[in-house]
Design an enzyme around this catalytic site. Structure first.
Site, mmCIF file in Angstrom:
data_model
loop_
_atom_site.group_PDB
_atom_site.id
_atom_site.type_symbol
_atom_site.label_atom_id
_atom_site.label_comp_id
_atom_site.label_asym_id
_atom_site.label_seq_id
_atom_site.Cartn_x
_atom_site.Cartn_y
_atom_site.Cartn_z
ATOM 1 N N CYS A 69 0.874 -1.174 0.000
ATOM 2 C CA CYS A 69 0.000 0.000 0.000
ATOM 3 C C CYS A 69 0.910 1.222 0.000
ATOM 4 O O CYS A 69 1.686 1.413 0.954
ATOM 5 C CB CYS A 69 -0.864 -0.023 1.257
ATOM 6 S SG CYS A 69 -1.930 1.403 1.459
ATOM 7 N N CYS A 176 -0.874 3.463 -6.477
ATOM 8 C CA CYS A 176 -1.790 2.934 -5.463
ATOM 9 C C CYS A 176 -2.084 1.522 -5.935
ATOM 10 O O CYS A 176 -2.435 1.324 -7.106
ATOM 11 C CB CYS A 176 -3.063 3.765 -5.395
ATOM 12 S SG CYS A 176 -4.416 2.968 -4.483
HETATM 13 N N1 DGL Z 1 -3.987 0.571 -1.897
HETATM 14 C C1 DGL Z 1 -3.633 1.779 -1.222
HETATM 15 C C2 DGL Z 1 -2.356 2.379 -1.822
HETATM 16 O O1 DGL Z 1 -1.568 1.663 -2.452
HETATM 17 C C3 DGL Z 1 -4.668 2.894 -1.090
HETATM 18 C C4 DGL Z 1 -6.097 2.578 -0.869
HETATM 19 C C5 DGL Z 1 -6.728 3.434 0.234
HETATM 20 O O2 DGL Z 1 -6.872 4.654 0.067
HETATM 21 O O3 DGL Z 1 -7.039 2.823 1.259
HETATM 22 O O4 DGL Z 1 -2.087 3.547 -1.670
#
Ligand code: DGL
Length: 213
Positions: A69, A176
């Protein structure tokens, strides 16, 4: 080998799938925090607290833990490395360096959450690798939730991609992990006008390096 994977939601599944493909013998322990996602609009302290809480089931149980993430990495990786010095954490950060090497137009686009875009770690990456580039940061704040809820507004995504292409971007960074799930749509929109960088393609090499070293 046991590999931990954490994300706020389904972005981590893309990373877990990629690791399963490249390390078929490994056990993957994937944890997420669907109830509290999106993380991308939250304060740093909250993201740290939520990330630490969600990691509890896999701390001490993995050869390494991928913070799959960008948002949680930007907010929490330094804290986690200090708080759990015996864990091997791998964070995911916007692929500014490869983008800077690939761009010919000198214009790149970073698709990311609001938190990632205003984080100090991202600012430092831009200062190091993108000083002489134009870095477009389109407003993608709804994307992660649309993807998590399987409720995608394709036109919104298409408009944003067309806009960065019109402004000259020839490299688009998916910064993301959720956006992996709309990569095909983005590739269709982009055609041969830009390269799309997705961190799930590079993660296995990072895991191999860390576990060797
Ligand atoms: N998957 C997360 C990232 O790589 C973001 C998703 C969220 O905002 O929770 O930044």
């Amino acid at each position: 080998m046991i590999l931990g994977v954490f994300d706020s939601g389904v972005g981590g599944k893309a990373i877990a799938d990629s690791l399963t493909k490249d390390f078929p013998e490994a056990e993957i322990k994937y944890v997420h925090d669907h109830d509290h996602m999106p993380y991308g609009g939250r304060e740093e302290s909250e993201i740290i607290q939520l990330t630490e809480a969600a990691l509890q089931p896999i701390l001490g149980a993995c050869d390494c833990i991928v913070i799959a993430c960008n948002t949680a990495t930007a907010a929490a990786i330094e804290y986690l490395r200090k708080a759990y010095p015996h864990e091997k954490f791998i964070g995911l950060e916007p692929m500014i360096k490869p983008a800077a090497e690939l761009t010919k137009s000198g214009v790149i686009a970073v698709c990311a959450t609001p938190y990632t875009l205003q984080s100090g770690r991202y600012e430092a990456l831009k200062n190091e690798y993108a000083n002489n580039l134009t870095v477009l940061e389109p407003d993608c704040h709804e994307w992660a939730t649309m993807i998590e809820d399987d409720d995608l507004d394709e036109h919104e995504v298409e408009n944003i991609i067309q806009d960065v292409l019109a402004k000259g971007a020839d490299v688009i960074i998916l910064a993301c992990t959720h956006y992996h799930w709309i990569k095909e749509l983005i590739l269709e929109e982009v055609g041969d006008k830009a390269i799309v960088l997705d961190p799930s393609d590079a993660i296995s090499r990072r895991v191999s390096e860390l576990l060797k070293g």
